[in-house]
Design an enzyme around this catalytic site. Structure first.
Site, PDB file in Angstrom:
ATOM      1  N   ALA A   1      -1.341  88.303   3.421  1.00  0.00           N
ATOM      2  CA  ALA A   1      -3.256  88.794   3.587  1.00  0.00           C
ATOM      3  C   ALA A   1      -3.513  87.307   3.890  1.00  0.00           C
ATOM      4  O   ALA A   1      -4.077  87.106   2.793  1.00  0.00           O
ATOM      5  CB  ALA A   1      -3.692  89.824   2.834  1.00  0.00           C
TER       6      ALA A   1
ATOM      7  N   SER B   1      -7.504  91.017   2.958  1.00  0.00           N
ATOM      8  CA  SER B   1      -7.116  90.846   1.695  1.00  0.00           C
ATOM      9  C   SER B   1      -7.522  92.403   1.449  1.00  0.00           C
ATOM     10  O   SER B   1      -8.897  92.469   0.767  1.00  0.00           O
ATOM     11  CB  SER B   1      -7.134  90.227   1.347  1.00  0.00           C
ATOM     12  OG  SER B   1      -6.504  90.629  -0.526  1.00  0.00           O
TER      13      SER B   1
ATOM     14  N   GLU C   1       5.493  96.435  -2.295  1.00  0.00           N
ATOM     15  CA  GLU C   1       5.204  95.633  -3.526  1.00  0.00           C
ATOM     16  C   GLU C   1       5.374  97.385  -4.643  1.00  0.00           C
ATOM     17  O   GLU C   1       3.997  97.551  -4.807  1.00  0.00           O
ATOM     18  CB  GLU C   1       3.848  95.304  -3.110  1.00  0.00           C
ATOM     19  CG  GLU C   1       4.406  93.925  -1.772  1.00  0.00           C
ATOM     20  CD  GLU C   1       2.686  93.386  -1.929  1.00  0.00           C
ATOM     21  OE1 GLU C   1       1.665  93.581  -2.615  1.00  0.00           O
ATOM     22  OE2 GLU C   1       3.107  92.339  -1.340  1.00  0.00           O
TER      23      GLU C   1
END
Length: 269
Positions: A169, A174, A232
């Site tokens: 990010a 983020s 992820e």
């Protein structure tokens, strides 16, 4: 003294009301009125209305109240429901959580997390160990704006901007900056920060159980166009047990879809 028999008017009134008087009955009616008269027939044929059977009585089943999607802010960076992605930067972009603590778990880089995350993380790691014999490690927790600048620029230098934007990010976008996101690995180090972590016993346990502790697998497989990031299986986001349970029960896998907010693979600015 001989009891007085009821008169015709009384018997007619009783018969019209559907009342059969014991001790008088049909004999009394027949003695005063013709047996085939309307009052006599009414008294002889009158029956009390049948009581409703229990199965015929409607039962109202209470319904659970609808989940309140406005219970917490999705814009306030301090809210556990804040939605941060490429279209929704933190405001302010340099936000720093006020309640960062060191969680009491194995922590490779000694990064803190929000206090509420610390408690949930410790409970989840303990459950993985006691229930499945799995040892987990915290790879990453809170990262400041400046730390994210370094991480993002390093990824760009190593792989180019297009790759970095799918993998790391940009600063201010983020989830790690909220202190609510954690990267988790197996204590063995197997498949750390790699897609194959999803196939390990640790990754599979987390995917199946993290919701019970208030966490969401934030970047699921097949949702890249929604979240903006590749799969992820190590990245979990704390949202609290009420929301994680609602997401689990409804089968919704992303915050963007649940709250109906934009995400996508392109940055807003």
């Amino acid at each position: 003294m001989t009891p007085r028999r009821p008169g015709p008017r009384m018997l007619i009134a009783l018969a019209a009301a559907g009342v059969l008087v014991l001790g008088v009955g049909a004999w009394a009616l027949g003695a005063v009125l013709p047996p085939d008269s309307a009052p006599v027939r009414a008294a002889l044929t009158a029956r009390p209305a049948p009581a409703a059977s229990p199965s015929a009585i409607p039962i109202s089943t209470p319904t659970a109240p609808a989940f309140d999607k406005r219970a917490n802010s999705i814009d306030d960076p301090s809210s556990i429901w804040v939605v941060v992605n490429k279209s929704r930067p933190l405001n302010p972009q340099t936000y720093v959580p006020a309640d960062l603590v060191q969680p009491p778990v194995a922590n490779i880089h000694d990064q803190p997390v929000r206090h509420v995350v610390s408690d949930a993380l410790a409970a989840m790691f303990a459950a993985a160990k006691s229930g499945a014999g799995l040892s987990l490690t915290l790879q990453s927790g809170y990262r400041s704006y400046d730390m994210q600048v370094n991480d993002y620029n390093g990824d760009v230098a190593a792989h180019g901007r297009a790759y970095a934007d799918s993998d790391t990010a940009r600063p201010g976008h983020s989830e790690h900056q909220t202190g609510l996101a954690v990267d988790i690995s197996a204590a063995s180090g197997r498949c750390s920060l790699d897609a194959c972590f999803g196939q390990t016993p640790e990754g599979q346990w987390l995917a199946a159980n993290a919701w019970r502790f208030g966490f969401l697998l934030r970047y699921p497989q097949g949702k890249e166009a929604v979240t903006g990031f590749t799969y992820e299986p190590w990245h979990f986001r704390y949202v609290g047990i009420p929301l994680s349970t609602e997401l689990h029960d409804t089968g919704v896998t992303t915050l963007e879809e649940f709250f109906g907010v934009p995400g996508g693979e392109t940055y807003s600015g």
